[in-house]
Design an enzyme around this catalytic site. Structure first.
Site, short mmCIF file in Angstrom:
data_model
loop_
_atom_site.label_atom_id
_atom_site.label_comp_id
_atom_site.label_asym_id
_atom_site.label_seq_id
_atom_site.Cartn_x
_atom_site.Cartn_y
_atom_site.Cartn_z
N ASP A 1 -9.41 -4.38 -6.02
CA ASP A 1 -8.90 -3.49 -4.90
C ASP A 1 -10.04 -2.30 -5.08
OD1 ASP A 1 -7.67 -1.82 -3.04
OD2 ASP A 1 -5.55 -2.73 -3.55
N SER B 1 0.84 -1.30 0.11
CA SER B 1 -0.01 0.03 -0.01
C SER B 1 0.92 1.25 -0.09
CB SER B 1 -0.80 0.06 1.17
OG SER B 1 -2.09 0.96 1.16
N HIS C 1 -7.77 -5.26 -1.47
CA HIS C 1 -6.49 -4.53 -0.92
C HIS C 1 -5.55 -5.78 -0.07
CE1 HIS C 1 -3.79 -1.02 -0.65
NE2 HIS C 1 -3.87 -0.96 0.55
#
Length: 728
Positions: free
Chosen positions: A670, A595, A702
């Site tokens: 995601d 991320s 995600h």
């Protein structure tokens, strides 16, 4: 005595049992076998009497769930309040919520996830007195919430709000304009849910007569869509409103529904806002006075309003400004006189403040060059506040009590590491959760007056025994000076570390604003992976650079308008220093992250191409232009205002600098950091004629998990590390 024995055993284990550690960790141990599964204490609810608590239990023999009541003092089960084994209409339930008087409980079943925090499901009300069960709605609903008297339930369905009278079983609809991807009543839109961390945007007042709610008009918010491949012949498309940085947000408005008049009024405050958010609403103890937090789009001006709905007036109780941004507080607590407790970073560190009902400061309750990390509550009987802080070092957490006037501060937790507390309703007891890098989680019952241990509830001595058979290296904490700052760091070295040899180095970081990865707490799954890599002959390092949390607002907010600049500079500087150590092979340094960490690892490889040989980026942001408005603009303002800040620090604009090996990973579904980030980065790399490896995980969000997904991902990353840094 069990508690003391366990503490001694764990520390003794880490000091003396290296000789016995012969078994090697496998990826299957971590990701499929559950070898290192940690025993945890199920979330509990403290009963109103302060002497008992309830827990949701699952009976494997009957395949049923129950809400059971336990005594704090003895920790023994007192009774079963409700069991699905005795309910013909309900085979099981997955969560429960009490009414204020604890005579009724909402039971949830068949819940489905929508986004990170939001769910939809079937809900029943169980009446404890007469053991009756009432289905709230035939259709699946969201966020059913008891009125304070427990006689009604408000809930959301298909973007509208409803109220069910539990006595007459009559349901009324109170909003009518809700429509998917256009108008939402009482439930947050995607970006509020993700970035302001709440879903239910409606609240009952104290006398059951009114419901305040936020209305989201998202008609003008751009729509994002992604394909869900599934198992059918044709994929289906999932479309939802997602405001990217600089794009239109939902227009929000605040409304009050009056159950007595059956009318709704829109709340207007005495200030004109051009573009704003309402991140929190909360009724005071006065049933006619609602508090509402308004924050501007830049999120550097926050106003706390007190709205009197009886005479339709509003007053500004508190106004905070910051040169960078203001974190929205969830700690607002109204005392009996409607004075309130508030947390703020206005003196440079997050602390607790006490204001009167009009917003005049009574006193700053906590102060010092350290941060309050959690506010637990206020005990009106002895005027005491309970909280968690990093006063004992930024990588540690301790539980404290302090008088409302800021005196008589007492440290209630005893051991150095990470402590957190769950207090009984009357604050007689608290259950302390403790762990450190060397001690697995343990749960103890403690007396709130002194913090003194009453008894052990649950420990992880079985896990400690299991680990004694494996080659485990100690996580070494220290600080390292880079770019004029002392940064927290940990290192994991091979168990058979030999300082005369050279080892490849893999750095891990996240680095997002206010985050922390260097913390004195027990392992997560990645930590076992690092132990696995250490077995293979790697040294693993993690450093929290500038922009991370719990060291004051100046340290955290230095990255304002330049996300990815100072953070990358720090990781590169640290890598250079570590590469100068005699036992680190400077030609074999890699970095990875997920991320924000994937954004960072990409930037580090591109900008630090003379330092890093490889990088792995999982679900990375490749340009801040692709990410959501609330998060991105909090730290960067809009791309229209700060184009250079966006573009100069985004990996997509630095692909020409790639020299090393790069693995790029993303989930195709995601909804948070969209696959668009990886696709656009991949295209930029291709057009720059840069070779790289990549993997797309179908229909994964995600978290990239489910079934064998995590095992597959970590096998892929391990193989890539071995091929680029190792000798294999």
């Amino acid at each position: 005595m069990k508690y003391l024995k366990f503490s001694f055993y764990v520390s003794f284990f880490f000091m003396t049992s290296l000789v016995a550690q012969t078994q090697e960790i496998t990826l299957e141990d971590i990701w499929s076998k559950g070898t290192f599964r940690t025993e945890r204490l199920d979330a509990l609810h403290s009963m109103a009497n302060g002497q008992q608590y309830s827990v949701l239990n699952f009976d494997r023999s009957t395949r049923s769930t129950s809400v059971d009541i336990y005594d704090y003092k003895t920790l023994k089960k007192v009774k079963t309040l409700v069991s699905s084994a005795n309910l013909d209409a309900l085979a099981y339930f997955t969560s429960y919520t009490f009414s204020d008087d604890e005579r009724k409980v909402i039971l949830a079943t068949n819940r489905e996830s929508i986004y990170r925090r939001s769910t939809i499901g079937n809900y029943y009300v169980y009446n404890i007195n007469n053991e009756s069960l009432t289905l709230i709605s035939e259709e699946k609903i969201q966020e059913p919430t008891f009125s304070p008297d427990g006689n009604k339930v408000a809930f959301a369905k298909n973007n509208n709000l409803y109220v069910k009278d539990l006595n007459s079983e009559k349901t009324i609809q109170i909003t009518f304009d809700g429509k998917k991807n256009e108008v939402i009543n009482g439930i947050t839109d995607w970006v509020y849910e993700e970035e302001f961390a709440f879903v239910r945007a409606f609240e009952w007042n104290a006398d059951n007569s009114k419901i305040a709610f936020i209305r989201f008009n998202e008609i003008n918010v751009p729509e994002f869509s992604m394909d869900i491949y599934g198992q059918s012949l044709y994929p289906r498309q999932k479309a939802f409103k997602y405001p990217k940085a600089g794009e239109a947000n939902s227009n929000v408005s605040l409304h009050i529904y009056n159950l007595e008049t059956e009318k709704t009024q829109e709340v207007k405050v005495n200030k004109m806002y051009k573009d704003f958010y309402i991140p929190r609403i909360k009724w005071t103890n006065n049933p006619d006075v609602l508090s509402a937090q308004y924050i501007n789009r830049h999120q550097n001006e926050l106003d706390l309003w007190m709205v009197n709905v009886k005479n339709n007036t509003s007053s500004l109780a508190l106004a905070e400004k910051d040169k960078a941004y203001i974190n929205v507080t969830g700690s607002l607590t109204f005392l009996e006189d409607n004075s309130f407790i508030w947390t703020s970073e206005k003196d440079g560190y997050n602390h607790i403040y006490h204001y009167d009902k009009n917003g005049k400061l009574i006193n700053q309750v906590t102060k010092g060059n350290w941060e309050v990390t959690s506010y637990y509550g206020y005990n009106k009987k002895n005027n005491t506040i309970y909280y968690q802080s990093v006063e004992n070092g930024s990588i540690n957490r301790d539980v404290y009590s302090i008088k409302l006037n800021g005196r008589s501060k007492t440290r209630l937790s005893k051991d150095e590491g990470t402590n957190s507390a769950s207090f009984s309703t009357d604050f007689s007891y608290f259950i302390n959760t403790f762990s450190s890098a060397n001690v697995p989680p343990r749960y103890t019952l403690n007396a709130t007056s002194s913090g003194k241990l009453i008894k052990s509830i649950k420990d992880n001595d079985r896990l400690a025994k299991t680990l004694s058979n494996f080659k485990i290296s100690k996580k070494e904490f220290s600080t390292i000076n880079a770019n004029g700052n002392n940064l927290n760091m940990w290192l994991i070295k091979p168990a058979n570390f030999d300082a005369s040899k050279q080892y490849p180095l893999l750095m891990y970081q996240y680095s997002g604003p206010g985050s922390q990865q260097v913390a004195n707490k027990w392992n997560n799954a990645n930590d076992y992976w690092y132990q696995y890599l250490a077995q293979q002959g790697y040294i693993i390092a993690c450093v929290d650079g500038r922009g991370t949390g719990f060291k004051g607002s100046d340290f955290k907010k230095v990255t304002q308008n330049e996300l990815g600049k100072y953070e990358v500079e720090d990781q590169i500087a640290v890598a250079k220093q570590l590469g100068e150590l005699s036992y680190i092979d400077a030609a074999k340094i890699g970095i990875w992250g997920w991320s924000f960490g994937g954004f960072m690892s990409s930037n580090c490889l591109f900008k630090g191409n003379d330092i890093f040989k490889m990088a792995i980026a999982v679900a990375p942001v490749s340009s801040w232009r692709f990410y959501d408005s609330i998060y991105t603009e909090r730290y960067m303002t809009t791309p229209q205002e700060n184009a250079s800040g966006y573009d100069e620090n985004s990996p997509i604009n630095h692909v020409d600098k790639l020299k090393g090996d790069f693995l790029l990973v993303h989930g195709s579904s995601d909804d948070n950091v969209h696959l668009q980030n990886t696709m656009r980065l991949a295209e930029a790399l291709i057009q720059a004629d840069k070779q790289f490896d990549w993997a797309i995980y179908p229909d994964k969000n995600h978290g990239i998990k489910g079934g064998n997904t995590r095992l597959h991902l970590y096998k892929k990353m391990t193989r890539f590390i071995n091929e680029t840094l190792g000798d294999k």
